[in-house]
Design an enzyme around this catalytic site. Structure first.
Site, PDB file in Angstrom:
ATOM      1  N   ASP B 185       0.856  -1.196   0.000  1.00 32.33           N
ATOM      2  CA  ASP B 185       0.000   0.000   0.000  1.00 32.33           C
ATOM      3  C   ASP B 185       0.892   1.247   0.000  1.00 32.33           C
ATOM      4  O   ASP B 185       1.832   1.347   0.808  1.00 32.33           O
ATOM      5  CB  ASP B 185      -0.910  -0.017   1.233  1.00 32.33           C
ATOM      6  CG  ASP B 185      -1.992   1.039   1.136  1.00 32.33           C
ATOM      7  OD1 ASP B 185      -3.005   0.766   0.470  1.00 32.33           O
ATOM      8  OD2 ASP B 185      -1.802   2.133   1.710  1.00 32.33           O
ATOM      9  N   ASN B 193      -2.075  12.913  -4.521  1.00 39.28           N
ATOM     10  CA  ASN B 193      -3.146  13.363  -5.426  1.00 39.28           C
ATOM     11  C   ASN B 193      -3.544  14.804  -5.147  1.00 39.28           C
ATOM     12  O   ASN B 193      -3.747  15.600  -6.063  1.00 39.28           O
ATOM     13  CB  ASN B 193      -4.376  12.451  -5.270  1.00 39.28           C
ATOM     14  CG  ASN B 193      -4.268  11.197  -6.108  1.00 39.28           C
ATOM     15  OD1 ASN B 193      -3.627  11.202  -7.157  1.00 39.28           O
ATOM     16  ND2 ASN B 193      -4.870  10.118  -5.650  1.00 39.28           N
ATOM     17  N   ASP B 202      -1.551   9.216 -10.956  1.00 44.24           N
ATOM     18  CA  ASP B 202      -1.611   8.109 -11.923  1.00 44.24           C
ATOM     19  C   ASP B 202      -0.205   7.695 -12.364  1.00 44.24           C
ATOM     20  O   ASP B 202       0.083   6.512 -12.524  1.00 44.24           O
ATOM     21  CB  ASP B 202      -2.424   8.527 -13.155  1.00 44.24           C
ATOM     22  CG  ASP B 202      -3.920   8.556 -12.866  1.00 44.24           C
ATOM     23  OD1 ASP B 202      -4.306   8.108 -11.761  1.00 44.24           O
ATOM     24  OD2 ASP B 202      -4.687   9.014 -13.729  1.00 44.24           O
ATOM     25  N   GLU B 229      -4.651   2.433  -4.332  1.00 44.35           N
ATOM     26  CA  GLU B 229      -3.186   2.428  -4.273  1.00 44.35           C
ATOM     27  C   GLU B 229      -2.669   1.136  -3.652  1.00 44.35           C
ATOM     28  O   GLU B 229      -1.600   1.095  -3.074  1.00 44.35           O
ATOM     29  CB  GLU B 229      -2.686   3.648  -3.505  1.00 44.35           C
ATOM     30  CG  GLU B 229      -3.011   3.686  -2.016  1.00 44.35           C
ATOM     31  CD  GLU B 229      -4.324   4.377  -1.673  1.00 44.35           C
ATOM     32  OE1 GLU B 229      -5.250   4.352  -2.526  1.00 44.35           O
ATOM     33  OE2 GLU B 229      -4.429   4.931  -0.571  1.00 44.35           O
TER      34      GLU B 229
END
Lengths: 64, 314
Positions: B185, B193, B202, B229
Protein backbone atom coordinates in the site's frame (compact mmCIF):
# COMPACT_ATOMS: atom_id res chain seq x y z
CA UNK A 1 -31.47 -38.22 -60.64
CA UNK A 2 -28.57 -36.58 -62.38
CA UNK A 3 -27.23 -33.47 -60.68
CA UNK A 4 -26.73 -30.71 -63.18
CA UNK A 5 -23.48 -28.75 -62.73
CA UNK A 6 -25.31 -25.49 -63.40
CA UNK A 7 -27.77 -26.21 -60.59
CA UNK A 8 -24.89 -26.99 -58.25
CA UNK A 9 -23.22 -23.72 -59.18
CA UNK A 10 -26.42 -21.74 -58.53
CA UNK A 11 -26.82 -23.41 -55.11
CA UNK A 12 -23.20 -22.63 -54.26
CA UNK A 13 -23.38 -19.01 -55.36
CA UNK A 14 -26.67 -18.48 -53.50
CA UNK A 15 -25.25 -19.96 -50.27
CA UNK A 16 -22.07 -17.93 -50.71
CA UNK A 17 -24.10 -14.73 -51.25
CA UNK A 18 -26.21 -15.31 -48.14
CA UNK A 19 -23.13 -16.06 -46.07
CA UNK A 20 -21.29 -12.94 -47.19
CA UNK A 21 -24.42 -10.86 -46.73
CA UNK A 22 -24.54 -12.12 -43.13
CA UNK A 23 -20.88 -11.08 -42.71
CA UNK A 24 -21.68 -7.61 -44.08
CA UNK A 25 -24.67 -7.24 -41.74
CA UNK A 26 -22.52 -8.27 -38.78
CA UNK A 27 -19.93 -5.69 -39.87
CA UNK A 28 -22.64 -3.00 -39.94
CA UNK A 29 -24.07 -4.14 -36.60
CA UNK A 30 -20.66 -3.98 -34.89
CA UNK A 31 -19.01 -0.78 -36.21
CA UNK A 32 -15.68 -1.51 -34.50
CA UNK A 33 -15.29 -4.67 -36.58
CA UNK A 34 -14.03 -3.01 -39.78
CA UNK A 35 -12.66 -6.29 -41.11
CA UNK A 36 -16.15 -7.79 -41.28
CA UNK A 37 -17.33 -4.86 -43.41
CA UNK A 38 -14.40 -5.27 -45.81
CA UNK A 39 -15.00 -8.99 -46.17
CA UNK A 40 -18.77 -8.53 -46.36
CA UNK A 41 -18.56 -5.99 -49.17
CA UNK A 42 -15.92 -8.11 -50.91
CA UNK A 43 -18.12 -11.18 -50.62
CA UNK A 44 -21.20 -9.42 -51.99
CA UNK A 45 -19.18 -8.06 -54.94
CA UNK A 46 -17.74 -11.54 -55.55
CA UNK A 47 -21.27 -12.99 -55.50
CA UNK A 48 -22.47 -10.46 -58.08
CA UNK A 49 -19.40 -11.20 -60.22
CA UNK A 50 -20.03 -14.94 -60.05
CA UNK A 51 -23.66 -14.37 -60.96
CA UNK A 52 -22.66 -12.26 -63.98
CA UNK A 53 -20.12 -14.90 -65.05
CA UNK A 54 -22.83 -17.56 -64.81
CA UNK A 55 -25.27 -15.43 -66.80
CA UNK A 56 -22.72 -14.55 -69.46
CA UNK A 57 -24.19 -16.98 -72.04
CA UNK A 58 -27.67 -15.45 -71.76
CA UNK A 59 -26.59 -11.79 -71.63
CA UNK A 60 -26.80 -10.22 -75.11
CA UNK A 61 -23.38 -9.62 -76.64
CA UNK A 62 -23.96 -5.86 -76.80
CA UNK A 63 -24.34 -5.67 -73.01
CA UNK A 64 -21.15 -7.62 -72.22
CA UNK B 1 -15.67 -6.18 -59.79
CA UNK B 2 -14.17 -9.55 -58.86
CA UNK B 3 -10.72 -7.97 -58.55
CA UNK B 4 -12.10 -5.34 -56.14
CA UNK B 5 -13.75 -8.15 -54.16
CA UNK B 6 -10.45 -10.06 -54.00
CA UNK B 7 -8.53 -6.98 -52.90
CA UNK B 8 -11.00 -6.45 -50.04
CA UNK B 9 -9.88 -9.76 -48.48
CA UNK B 10 -6.43 -8.23 -48.12
CA UNK B 11 -7.69 -4.89 -46.76
CA UNK B 12 -9.99 -6.77 -44.35
CA UNK B 13 -7.00 -8.64 -42.95
CA UNK B 14 -5.13 -5.33 -42.51
CA UNK B 15 -8.18 -3.80 -40.80
CA UNK B 16 -8.42 -6.78 -38.44
CA UNK B 17 -4.80 -6.25 -37.45
CA UNK B 18 -5.47 -2.51 -36.84
CA UNK B 19 -2.94 -1.73 -39.55
CA UNK B 20 -3.46 1.04 -42.12
CA UNK B 21 -5.26 -0.13 -45.26
CA UNK B 22 -3.10 0.41 -48.35
CA UNK B 23 -5.75 1.81 -50.67
CA UNK B 24 -3.32 3.08 -53.32
CA UNK B 25 -1.52 -0.24 -53.72
CA UNK B 26 -4.88 -2.00 -53.72
CA UNK B 27 -6.29 0.31 -56.39
CA UNK B 28 -3.14 0.02 -58.51
CA UNK B 29 -3.29 -3.79 -58.44
CA UNK B 30 -7.01 -3.78 -59.29
CA UNK B 31 -6.45 -1.37 -62.20
CA UNK B 32 -3.52 -3.43 -63.50
CA UNK B 33 -5.58 -6.62 -63.38
CA UNK B 34 -8.52 -4.88 -65.11
CA UNK B 35 -6.27 -3.54 -67.90
CA UNK B 36 -4.84 -7.02 -68.42
CA UNK B 37 -8.35 -8.49 -68.51
CA UNK B 38 -9.50 -5.96 -71.14
CA UNK B 39 -6.36 -6.74 -73.17
CA UNK B 40 -7.01 -10.48 -72.99
CA UNK B 41 -10.70 -10.11 -73.80
CA UNK B 42 -9.97 -8.01 -76.91
CA UNK B 43 -7.24 -10.36 -78.12
CA UNK B 44 -7.62 -13.63 -80.00
CA UNK B 45 -7.28 -15.75 -76.86
CA UNK B 46 -10.31 -17.46 -75.30
CA UNK B 47 -11.46 -18.72 -71.94
CA UNK B 48 -8.20 -20.23 -70.65
CA UNK B 49 -6.10 -17.01 -70.42
CA UNK B 50 -8.98 -15.29 -68.59
CA UNK B 51 -9.11 -18.15 -66.09
CA UNK B 52 -5.33 -17.91 -65.62
CA UNK B 53 -5.56 -14.16 -65.01
CA UNK B 54 -8.37 -14.57 -62.45
CA UNK B 55 -6.44 -17.33 -60.66
CA UNK B 56 -3.18 -15.33 -60.69
CA UNK B 57 -4.94 -12.30 -59.14
CA UNK B 58 -6.64 -14.56 -56.66
CA UNK B 59 -3.29 -16.06 -55.66
CA UNK B 60 -1.68 -12.63 -55.36
CA UNK B 61 -4.35 -11.20 -53.03
CA UNK B 62 -4.45 -14.41 -51.00
CA UNK B 63 -0.66 -14.32 -50.67
CA UNK B 64 -0.86 -10.71 -49.42
CA UNK B 65 -3.59 -11.77 -46.96
CA UNK B 66 -1.48 -14.73 -45.82
CA UNK B 67 1.48 -12.39 -45.26
CA UNK B 68 -0.66 -10.19 -42.97
CA UNK B 69 -1.85 -13.16 -40.90
CA UNK B 70 1.60 -14.82 -40.81
CA UNK B 71 3.30 -11.64 -39.56
CA UNK B 72 0.65 -10.99 -36.91
CA UNK B 73 1.65 -11.21 -33.24
CA UNK B 74 -1.53 -13.28 -32.77
CA UNK B 75 -0.55 -15.86 -35.40
CA UNK B 76 -0.52 -18.67 -32.83
CA UNK B 77 -4.24 -18.29 -32.12
CA UNK B 78 -6.50 -21.05 -33.41
CA UNK B 79 -8.44 -18.75 -35.75
CA UNK B 80 -5.30 -17.36 -37.37
CA UNK B 81 -3.92 -20.86 -37.94
CA UNK B 82 -7.22 -21.94 -39.44
CA UNK B 83 -7.29 -18.96 -41.80
CA UNK B 84 -3.64 -19.43 -42.81
CA UNK B 85 -4.27 -23.11 -43.60
CA UNK B 86 -7.36 -22.33 -45.68
CA UNK B 87 -5.64 -19.49 -47.55
CA UNK B 88 -2.70 -21.83 -48.33
CA UNK B 89 -5.15 -24.44 -49.64
CA UNK B 90 -6.87 -21.80 -51.78
CA UNK B 91 -3.52 -20.67 -53.21
CA UNK B 92 -2.63 -24.27 -54.06
CA UNK B 93 -6.11 -24.77 -55.52
CA UNK B 94 -5.71 -21.72 -57.74
CA UNK B 95 -2.28 -22.96 -58.83
CA UNK B 96 -3.95 -26.24 -59.83
CA UNK B 97 -6.58 -24.27 -61.74
CA UNK B 98 -3.84 -22.45 -63.67
CA UNK B 99 -2.19 -25.77 -64.51
CA UNK B 100 -5.52 -27.13 -65.77
CA UNK B 101 -6.01 -24.02 -67.91
CA UNK B 102 -2.55 -24.42 -69.42
CA UNK B 103 -3.05 -28.15 -69.96
CA UNK B 104 -6.41 -27.91 -71.68
CA UNK B 105 -5.71 -24.73 -73.58
CA UNK B 106 -8.33 -22.89 -75.61
CA UNK B 107 -11.90 -23.96 -75.89
CA UNK B 108 -11.82 -27.25 -73.98
CA UNK B 109 -11.36 -25.79 -70.50
CA UNK B 110 -14.90 -24.46 -70.07
CA UNK B 111 -16.40 -27.91 -70.63
CA UNK B 112 -13.83 -29.84 -68.61
CA UNK B 113 -15.27 -31.75 -65.62
CA UNK B 114 -11.92 -31.35 -63.84
CA UNK B 115 -12.23 -27.59 -64.15
CA UNK B 116 -15.81 -27.72 -62.83
CA UNK B 117 -14.63 -29.87 -59.93
CA UNK B 118 -11.76 -27.46 -59.17
CA UNK B 119 -14.24 -24.55 -59.10
CA UNK B 120 -16.57 -26.53 -56.85
CA UNK B 121 -13.78 -27.30 -54.36
CA UNK B 122 -12.52 -23.71 -54.43
CA UNK B 123 -15.97 -22.30 -53.64
CA UNK B 124 -16.30 -24.79 -50.76
CA UNK B 125 -12.93 -23.61 -49.44
CA UNK B 126 -14.19 -20.03 -49.76
CA UNK B 127 -17.18 -20.95 -47.56
CA UNK B 128 -14.78 -22.35 -44.98
CA UNK B 129 -12.61 -19.23 -45.26
CA UNK B 130 -15.56 -16.90 -44.61
CA UNK B 131 -16.60 -18.95 -41.58
CA UNK B 132 -12.99 -18.86 -40.35
CA UNK B 133 -12.86 -15.07 -40.85
CA UNK B 134 -16.00 -14.70 -38.72
CA UNK B 135 -14.40 -17.01 -36.14
CA UNK B 136 -11.21 -14.88 -36.09
CA UNK B 137 -13.22 -11.68 -35.56
CA UNK B 138 -15.15 -13.13 -32.65
CA UNK B 139 -12.03 -14.74 -31.21
CA UNK B 140 -10.29 -11.33 -31.23
CA UNK B 141 -13.38 -9.70 -29.74
CA UNK B 142 -13.54 -12.32 -26.98
CA UNK B 143 -9.85 -11.82 -26.13
CA UNK B 144 -10.27 -8.02 -26.10
CA UNK B 145 -13.27 -8.28 -23.78
CA UNK B 146 -11.41 -10.73 -21.54
CA UNK B 147 -8.46 -8.35 -21.30
CA UNK B 148 -10.78 -5.42 -20.53
CA UNK B 149 -12.43 -7.46 -17.78
CA UNK B 150 -9.18 -8.78 -16.28
CA UNK B 151 -6.69 -5.92 -16.64
CA UNK B 152 -6.38 -2.62 -14.85
CA UNK B 153 -6.54 -0.03 -17.65
CA UNK B 154 -4.08 2.39 -16.01
CA UNK B 155 -1.19 0.08 -15.10
CA UNK B 156 -1.91 -2.86 -17.39
CA UNK B 157 -1.58 -5.22 -14.41
CA UNK B 158 -4.19 -7.82 -13.50
CA UNK B 159 -7.13 -6.48 -11.51
CA UNK B 160 -8.53 -7.97 -8.30
CA UNK B 161 -10.89 -10.36 -10.11
CA UNK B 162 -8.13 -11.75 -12.33
CA UNK B 163 -5.79 -12.08 -9.35
CA UNK B 164 -8.33 -14.02 -7.32
CA UNK B 165 -9.08 -16.32 -10.22
CA UNK B 166 -5.43 -17.02 -11.00
CA UNK B 167 -4.37 -17.22 -7.36
CA UNK B 168 -7.03 -19.87 -6.64
CA UNK B 169 -5.76 -21.91 -9.58
CA UNK B 170 -2.14 -21.64 -8.43
CA UNK B 171 -2.96 -22.55 -4.84
CA UNK B 172 -4.87 -25.60 -6.01
CA UNK B 173 -2.18 -26.65 -8.49
CA UNK B 174 0.70 -26.21 -6.04
CA UNK B 175 -1.01 -27.60 -2.92
CA UNK B 176 1.46 -28.42 -0.16
CA UNK B 177 4.14 -26.06 -1.50
CA UNK B 178 5.22 -22.92 0.39
CA UNK B 179 3.40 -19.75 -0.60
CA UNK B 180 3.73 -16.08 0.33
CA UNK B 181 1.23 -13.30 -0.20
CA UNK B 182 2.38 -9.68 -0.15
CA UNK B 183 0.04 -6.71 0.14
CA UNK B 184 1.57 -3.36 -0.78
CA UNK B 185 0.00 0.00 0.00
CA UNK B 186 1.42 3.40 -0.99
CA UNK B 187 1.95 5.70 1.99
CA UNK B 188 -0.08 8.92 2.15
CA UNK B 189 -1.08 8.53 -1.47
CA UNK B 190 -4.13 10.78 -1.06
CA UNK B 191 -1.75 13.63 -0.25
CA UNK B 192 0.12 13.01 -3.51
CA UNK B 193 -3.15 13.36 -5.43
CA UNK B 194 -4.11 16.49 -3.48
CA UNK B 195 -0.71 18.14 -3.75
CA UNK B 196 0.48 17.20 -7.24
CA UNK B 197 -2.81 16.41 -8.97
CA UNK B 198 -4.46 13.18 -10.11
CA UNK B 199 -2.33 13.02 -13.25
CA UNK B 200 0.81 12.83 -11.11
CA UNK B 201 -0.91 10.26 -8.88
CA UNK B 202 -1.61 8.11 -11.92
CA UNK B 203 2.02 8.39 -13.02
CA UNK B 204 3.17 7.21 -9.60
CA UNK B 205 0.94 4.15 -9.92
CA UNK B 206 2.31 3.42 -13.41
CA UNK B 207 5.86 3.85 -12.08
CA UNK B 208 5.17 1.36 -9.30
CA UNK B 209 3.66 -1.12 -11.76
CA UNK B 210 6.87 -0.97 -13.85
CA UNK B 211 8.96 -1.38 -10.72
CA UNK B 212 6.98 -4.46 -9.69
CA UNK B 213 7.39 -5.86 -13.17
CA UNK B 214 11.16 -5.35 -13.03
CA UNK B 215 11.57 -6.70 -9.49
CA UNK B 216 9.30 -9.71 -9.91
CA UNK B 217 10.37 -10.71 -13.42
CA UNK B 218 12.94 -13.32 -12.24
CA UNK B 219 10.30 -15.11 -10.15
CA UNK B 220 7.16 -16.85 -11.23
CA UNK B 221 5.11 -14.23 -9.39
CA UNK B 222 1.46 -13.34 -9.74
CA UNK B 223 0.77 -9.68 -9.06
CA UNK B 224 -2.08 -7.26 -9.50
CA UNK B 225 -3.48 -3.86 -8.64
CA UNK B 226 -6.19 -4.86 -6.22
CA UNK B 227 -7.68 -1.38 -5.96
CA UNK B 228 -6.79 2.29 -5.47
CA UNK B 229 -3.19 2.43 -4.27
CA UNK B 230 -3.07 -1.20 -3.14
CA UNK B 231 -1.19 -3.96 -4.93
CA UNK B 232 -1.05 -7.65 -4.18
CA UNK B 233 1.59 -10.25 -5.07
CA UNK B 234 1.78 -14.00 -4.72
CA UNK B 235 5.04 -15.93 -4.65
CA UNK B 236 5.11 -19.69 -4.70
CA UNK B 237 7.60 -22.55 -4.21
CA UNK B 238 11.22 -21.31 -3.83
CA UNK B 239 10.37 -17.63 -4.31
CA UNK B 240 8.02 -17.79 -1.30
CA UNK B 241 11.00 -18.15 1.06
CA UNK B 242 12.54 -15.03 -0.48
CA UNK B 243 9.40 -12.94 0.07
CA UNK B 244 10.88 -10.67 2.81
CA UNK B 245 13.95 -9.94 0.65
CA UNK B 246 11.86 -9.27 -2.46
CA UNK B 247 9.51 -7.00 -0.48
CA UNK B 248 12.43 -5.08 0.97
CA UNK B 249 13.93 -4.65 -2.51
CA UNK B 250 10.65 -3.23 -3.82
CA UNK B 251 10.27 -0.89 -0.84
CA UNK B 252 13.86 0.41 -1.04
CA UNK B 253 13.80 0.76 -4.85
CA UNK B 254 10.66 2.92 -4.66
CA UNK B 255 11.92 5.07 -1.80
CA UNK B 256 15.42 5.51 -3.29
CA UNK B 257 14.51 7.95 -6.06
CA UNK B 258 11.93 10.67 -6.55
CA UNK B 259 9.48 9.98 -9.37
CA UNK B 260 9.68 12.51 -12.19
CA UNK B 261 6.20 13.34 -13.50
CA UNK B 262 5.45 14.47 -17.07
CA UNK B 263 4.89 18.07 -15.89
CA UNK B 264 8.34 18.18 -14.27
CA UNK B 265 7.39 17.60 -10.65
CA UNK B 266 9.39 15.35 -8.32
CA UNK B 267 7.30 13.03 -6.16
CA UNK B 268 8.84 11.17 -3.26
CA UNK B 269 6.78 8.09 -2.58
CA UNK B 270 7.18 5.34 -0.01
CA UNK B 271 5.29 2.14 0.54
CA UNK B 272 4.38 -0.29 3.32
CA UNK B 273 4.25 -4.02 2.67
CA UNK B 274 2.60 -6.80 4.65
CA UNK B 275 3.61 -10.41 4.12
CA UNK B 276 1.75 -13.60 4.95
CA UNK B 277 3.35 -17.00 4.52
CA UNK B 278 1.99 -20.49 4.61
CA UNK B 279 1.31 -23.61 2.64
CA UNK B 280 -0.63 -23.61 -0.59
CA UNK B 281 -4.07 -25.18 -0.38
CA UNK B 282 -7.27 -24.82 -2.33
CA UNK B 283 -9.05 -22.55 0.18
CA UNK B 284 -5.99 -20.73 1.54
CA UNK B 285 -6.39 -17.45 -0.34
CA UNK B 286 -8.86 -15.76 1.95
CA UNK B 287 -6.82 -16.52 5.07
CA UNK B 288 -3.57 -15.44 3.39
CA UNK B 289 -5.14 -12.12 2.38
CA UNK B 290 -6.43 -11.55 5.92
CA UNK B 291 -3.00 -12.24 7.43
CA UNK B 292 -1.20 -10.08 4.89
CA UNK B 293 -3.69 -7.26 5.56
CA UNK B 294 -3.00 -7.52 9.28
CA UNK B 295 0.76 -7.46 8.63
CA UNK B 296 0.27 -4.40 6.44
CA UNK B 297 -1.72 -2.72 9.19
CA UNK B 298 1.16 -3.36 11.59
CA UNK B 299 3.65 -1.96 9.05
CA UNK B 300 1.52 1.22 8.93
CA UNK B 301 1.45 1.30 12.73
CA UNK B 302 5.24 1.05 12.84
CA UNK B 303 5.64 4.34 11.00
CA UNK B 304 5.14 3.24 7.36
CA UNK B 305 7.88 2.80 4.71
CA UNK B 306 8.65 -0.68 6.06
CA UNK B 307 7.97 -4.38 5.56
CA UNK B 308 6.16 -6.45 8.17
CA UNK B 309 5.70 -10.23 8.11
CA UNK B 310 2.96 -12.26 9.69
CA UNK B 311 4.63 -15.33 11.16
CA UNK B 312 1.44 -17.22 11.79
CA UNK B 313 1.39 -20.39 9.67
CA UNK B 314 -1.76 -21.48 7.89
Amino acid sequence: MQLHLGTLYVVQVTTFSLLTLAVLLMGLRYPQERALRHWGIGGVLASISMLLIALRPVIPACCQ
Amino acid sequence: MLFVALSLTWSGALALEQRPVRWRAQLALVLLASVLLVGISNGPAGFAPRAVLYSACYMLFNLLTLKVFASSPHRRRLGYRLIATLVCMLILGQAGRIMLAMYFGHGELAGSPYFALANFVLILLEFAKILALIFVCFESLEIRLYQLAMRDPLTGLYNRRAFQEQAQQRLAAQAGEPVALLVLDLDYFKQVNDRYGHQAGDEVLVHLARLLHAQLAPFDALYARSGGEEFVMMLTVNAANLAPVIAENIRSALAAHAIQTSDGQQVLQTTSIGIAGGTAAQDALRQLVMQADMALYQAKQHGRNCVHSSTQAL
